[in-house]
Design a protein around this motif. Structure first.
Motif, PDB file in Angstrom:
ATOM      1  N   UNK A 145     107.887   4.969  67.144  1.00  0.00           N
ATOM      2  CA  UNK A 145     106.696   5.425  66.428  1.00  0.00           C
ATOM      3  C   UNK A 145     106.547   4.687  65.101  1.00  0.00           C
ATOM      4  N   UNK A 146     107.681   4.443  64.423  1.00  0.00           N
ATOM      5  CA  UNK A 146     107.628   3.718  63.160  1.00  0.00           C
ATOM      6  C   UNK A 146     107.065   2.319  63.351  1.00  0.00           C
ATOM      7  N   UNK A 147     107.422   1.672  64.442  1.00  0.00           N
ATOM      8  CA  UNK A 147     106.915   0.320  64.698  1.00  0.00           C
ATOM      9  C   UNK A 147     105.443   0.336  65.112  1.00  0.00           C
ATOM     10  N   UNK A 148     105.044   1.366  65.841  1.00  0.00           N
ATOM     11  CA  UNK A 148     103.651   1.451  66.275  1.00  0.00           C
ATOM     12  C   UNK A 148     102.703   1.784  65.128  1.00  0.00           C
ATOM     13  N   UNK A 149     103.243   2.192  63.984  1.00  0.00           N
ATOM     14  CA  UNK A 149     102.437   2.443  62.792  1.00  0.00           C
ATOM     15  C   UNK A 149     102.623   1.373  61.715  1.00  0.00           C
ATOM     16  N   UNK A 150     103.577   0.495  61.906  1.00  0.00           N
ATOM     17  CA  UNK A 150     103.970  -0.443  60.858  1.00  0.00           C
ATOM     18  C   UNK A 150     102.944  -1.572  60.696  1.00  0.00           C
ATOM     19  N   UNK A 151     102.471  -1.848  59.477  1.00  0.00           N
ATOM     20  CA  UNK A 151     101.458  -2.902  59.286  1.00  0.00           C
ATOM     21  C   UNK A 151     101.899  -4.267  59.804  1.00  0.00           C
ATOM     22  N   UNK A 152     103.173  -4.608  59.606  1.00  0.00           N
ATOM     23  CA  UNK A 152     103.667  -5.889  60.122  1.00  0.00           C
ATOM     24  C   UNK A 152     103.546  -5.948  61.645  1.00  0.00           C
ATOM     25  N   UNK A 153     103.935  -4.874  62.305  1.00  0.00           N
ATOM     26  CA  UNK A 153     103.888  -4.842  63.769  1.00  0.00           C
ATOM     27  C   UNK A 153     102.452  -4.767  64.279  1.00  0.00           C
ATOM     28  N   UNK A 154     101.590  -4.030  63.597  1.00  0.00           N
ATOM     29  CA  UNK A 154     100.181  -3.964  63.999  1.00  0.00           C
ATOM     30  C   UNK A 154      99.543  -5.347  63.924  1.00  0.00           C
ATOM     31  N   UNK A 155      99.839  -6.065  62.879  1.00  0.00           N
ATOM     32  CA  UNK A 155      99.322  -7.427  62.761  1.00  0.00           C
ATOM     33  C   UNK A 155      99.921  -8.320  63.854  1.00  0.00           C
ATOM     34  N   UNK A 156     101.221  -8.108  64.118  1.00  0.00           N
ATOM     35  CA  UNK A 156     101.890  -8.929  65.119  1.00  0.00           C
ATOM     36  C   UNK A 156     101.343  -8.727  66.518  1.00  0.00           C
ATOM     37  N   UNK A 157     101.092  -7.470  66.914  1.00  0.00           N
ATOM     38  CA  UNK A 157     100.582  -7.253  68.270  1.00  0.00           C
ATOM     39  C   UNK A 157      99.152  -7.743  68.398  1.00  0.00           C
ATOM     40  N   UNK A 158      98.371  -7.640  67.324  1.00  0.00           N
ATOM     41  CA  UNK A 158      97.009  -8.174  67.376  1.00  0.00           C
ATOM     42  C   UNK A 158      97.039  -9.685  67.578  1.00  0.00           C
ATOM     43  N   UNK A 159      97.928 -10.367  66.875  1.00  0.00           N
ATOM     44  CA  UNK A 159      98.091 -11.809  67.079  1.00  0.00           C
ATOM     45  C   UNK A 159      98.553 -12.095  68.511  1.00  0.00           C
ATOM     46  N   UNK A 160      99.462 -11.259  69.022  1.00  0.00           N
ATOM     47  CA  UNK A 160      99.970 -11.478  70.381  1.00  0.00           C
ATOM     48  C   UNK A 160      98.849 -11.341  71.406  1.00  0.00           C
ATOM     49  N   UNK A 161      97.984 -10.351  71.224  1.00  0.00           N
ATOM     50  CA  UNK A 161      96.855 -10.178  72.138  1.00  0.00           C
ATOM     51  C   UNK A 161      95.930 -11.383  72.090  1.00  0.00           C
ATOM     52  N   UNK A 162      95.699 -11.908  70.890  1.00  0.00           N
ATOM     53  CA  UNK A 162      94.896 -13.124  70.791  1.00  0.00           C
ATOM     54  C   UNK A 162      95.567 -14.298  71.478  1.00  0.00           C
ATOM     55  N   UNK A 163      96.888 -14.388  71.342  1.00  0.00           N
ATOM     56  CA  UNK A 163      97.613 -15.455  72.036  1.00  0.00           C
ATOM     57  C   UNK A 163      97.532 -15.332  73.542  1.00  0.00           C
ATOM     58  N   UNK A 164      97.549 -14.113  74.037  1.00  0.00           N
ATOM     59  CA  UNK A 164      97.382 -13.884  75.483  1.00  0.00           C
ATOM     60  C   UNK A 164      96.034 -14.431  75.941  1.00  0.00           C
ATOM     61  N   UNK A 165      94.997 -14.174  75.195  1.00  0.00           N
ATOM     62  CA  UNK A 165      93.670 -14.682  75.534  1.00  0.00           C
ATOM     63  C   UNK A 165      93.663 -16.203  75.536  1.00  0.00           C
ATOM     64  N   UNK A 166      94.293 -16.814  74.550  1.00  0.00           N
ATOM     65  CA  UNK A 166      94.331 -18.277  74.485  1.00  0.00           C
ATOM     66  C   UNK A 166      95.141 -18.866  75.635  1.00  0.00           C
ATOM     67  N   UNK A 167      96.210 -18.201  76.037  1.00  0.00           N
ATOM     68  CA  UNK A 167      96.997 -18.690  77.179  1.00  0.00           C
ATOM     69  C   UNK A 167      96.180 -18.648  78.462  1.00  0.00           C
ATOM     70  N   UNK A 168      95.359 -17.601  78.590  1.00  0.00           N
ATOM     71  CA  UNK A 168      94.476 -17.529  79.762  1.00  0.00           C
ATOM     72  C   UNK A 168      93.494 -18.698  79.757  1.00  0.00           C
TER      73      UNK A 168
END
Length: 498
Positions: free
Chosen positions: A68-91
């Motif tokens: 839960x701490x990671x799912x609320x953490x600003x660093x992790x929120x930014x990181x998963x958003x970047x990861x989702x964008x990377x997934x789109x670019x890989x596609x």
């Protein structure tokens, strides 16, 4: 509608160790972002859609405090958003070579980005709190960093649980009355600690109840209820040999298109090598979801009919899984979940939470539980066996240092709070599990040793009266283990606080 044949409780356990700032690939934050993108987003979206239709008491969801701490953490929120964008670019990058796969992945990544930006940008807590307040979920808490409770000193066990329950109250506005005991680990007497902490129900694996999981059971002389995982039902999904995710038409988890990291194949067969697997076919997978969901509903209904005949009244079956199975490991898992949750009421099965089952009186006679877990052999061998004897000894040293370093005081002590945080991270059950299962064992040993070394260093500096040196040392870590801002090491001394 006639009386339901019985009650079905789905319990999902969401957990990853503290990964933020501790590596990226192949083990580290990437693990968090994959699970978040492929499991947590779609599973919670299934609950959100069903709740929007007015459905209630859909499932019981455990989210460990460290996750839960990671799912609320600003660093992790930014990181998963970047990861989702990377997934789109890989596609996009795979479009010229694999146009059908790239188009599917483009749509999936786009949908995930939409869900994240709509529901998750402020973290998981507001979303989970809204679904809980709406009555769609029961949320389970747990000890702070998912330590294996039977191996903890009683004071440390109570401290870890109190820290975790406090964390849930801070994030969700209410202190959970149910927990997922880490690894379903149990030692006789632990129910007394649960009762003292206000915990009224927890999970054990079916063999701890000798397979008699038809009702919740008070443990010993307490009013704390143990709910047993029904393995006959759970293993329709979970079994590595015959579970649904291994069906030939589902997407294969282990086969990659290495230039893009995308997964192009279906399982095809359990012994078929990756290079011989057939291309993934969404239509075949959709048909498999419908077929396997119908089979599961049939199994649940038959189980409950048999229990009613044996008990002379409606009974209970609990199916419990790791949340990460649904979507991360089993690509079609969220669709299967939604199909099952829609179909069970039509089959005459009451779907409820553990809280709802207890309130409905699905409680049997008291039971004396043996030492147990949900690991190999259903005992403690994964976390206390000879292959992890060095980690067990290390954890004993961590607990000794932690208990020796605490001191009463009128104000919180940030040095002792940092020491306690590192101790809880060192005590995570994940490290022994990863070593026992030879899954990134080197990373696990490194993490356990690193946190233990920080505990030892801070304890030595405090013992030597070198407080300023301890403060400088903590500052040099850069906040990479700032997990629980509310953690208060004085809680190890109950008399020090009102």
């Amino acid at each position: 509608m006639s009386e339901p044949v019985g009650t079905f409780c789905l319990v999902l356990h969401s957990h990853l160790p503290w990964l933020a700032h501790h590596g990226r690939w192949p083990v580290g934050e990437e693990w968090l972002y994959q699970s978040w993108s492929h499991a947590y987003l779609p599973v919670i979206d299934v609950v959100r859609r069903l709740a929007a239709e007015g459905r209630r008491e859909l499932l019981t969801l455990g989210v460990t405090p460290v996750l839960a701490a990671q799912l609320d953490d600003p660093h992790c929120l930014r990181g998963v958003h970047d990861w989702l964008g990377g997934w789109l670019l890989r596609a996009h990058g795979a479009a010229a070579r694999l146009p059908e796969l790239a188009a599917r992945e483009h749509r999936a990544a786009t949908d995930a980005l939409e869900v994240f930006e709509r529901d998750w940008r402020h973290g998981a807590s507001p979303l989970l709190r809204a679904l809980t307040d709406a009555g769609a979920l029961e949320l389970l808490g747990g000890p702070a960093t998912h330590p294996f409770g039977p191996l903890l000193q009683p004071e440390v066990r109570a401290f870890a649980l109190e820290t975790g329950l406090t964390d849930a109250a801070v994030r969700l506005g209410a202190r959970p009355a149910g927990i997922w005991a880490p690894e379903c680990g149990y030692a006789p007497g632990m129910e007394c600690g649960y009762a003292a902490a206000g915990v009224r129900r927890f999970l054990v694996d079916g063999p701890a109840l000798q397979g008699d999981t038809a009702l919740a059971r008070p443990v010993g002389d307490s009013d704390v209820l143990a709910f047993g995982r029904d393995l006959d039902v759970t293993y329709r999904v979970w079994s590595p040999r015959s579970g649904y995710p291994g069906g030939p038409d589902y997407r294969d988890f282990h086969t990659y298109d290495h230039p893009s990291g995308l997964k192009p194949a279906r399982v095809t067969g359990r012994r078929v090598p990756s290079e011989a697997k057939r291309p993934y076919d969404p239509a075949r997978a959709t048909a498999a979801v419908a077929r396997d969901a119908a089979d599961f509903v049939r199994v649940v209904r038959e189980r409950l009919v048999a229990l009613r005949e044996r008990l002379g009244r409606p009974g209970l079956t609990v199916a419990a899984f790791d949340t990460e199975l649904f979507g991360h490991w089993w690509h079609e898992g969220p669709a299967w979940l939604e199909t099952v949750l829609r179909a069970l009421p039509d089959a005459g099965v009451r779907v409820s939470t553990l809280r709802g089952a207890a309130a409905a009186g699905l409680v049997g006679e008291p039971v004396a539980l043996p030492p147990s877990s949900w690991g190999s052999g259903k005992d403690w061998r994964v976390w206390a066996g000879p292959q992890v004897a060095d980690l067990v000894a290390q954890q004993e040293g961590v607990q000794k240092a932690l208990l020796g370093a605490v001191a009463p005081g009128l104000a919180r002590d940030p040095v002792r709070d940092a020491l306690a945080t590192e101790a809880l991270l060192a005590l995570s059950s994940d490290w022994a599990f990863m070593v026992s299962k030879d899954s990134a064992a080197g990373y696990a040993r490194e993490r356990a040793a690193g946190h233990a070394a920080r505990v030892e260093e801070l304890a030595a500096l405090l013992a030597a009266g070198r407080r300023r040196a301890a403060e400088r040392r903590i500052a040099s870590w850069g906040g990479d283990d700032a997990v629980f801002g509310h953690l208060d090491a004085r809680r190890l001394l109950p008399a020090a606080l009102p």
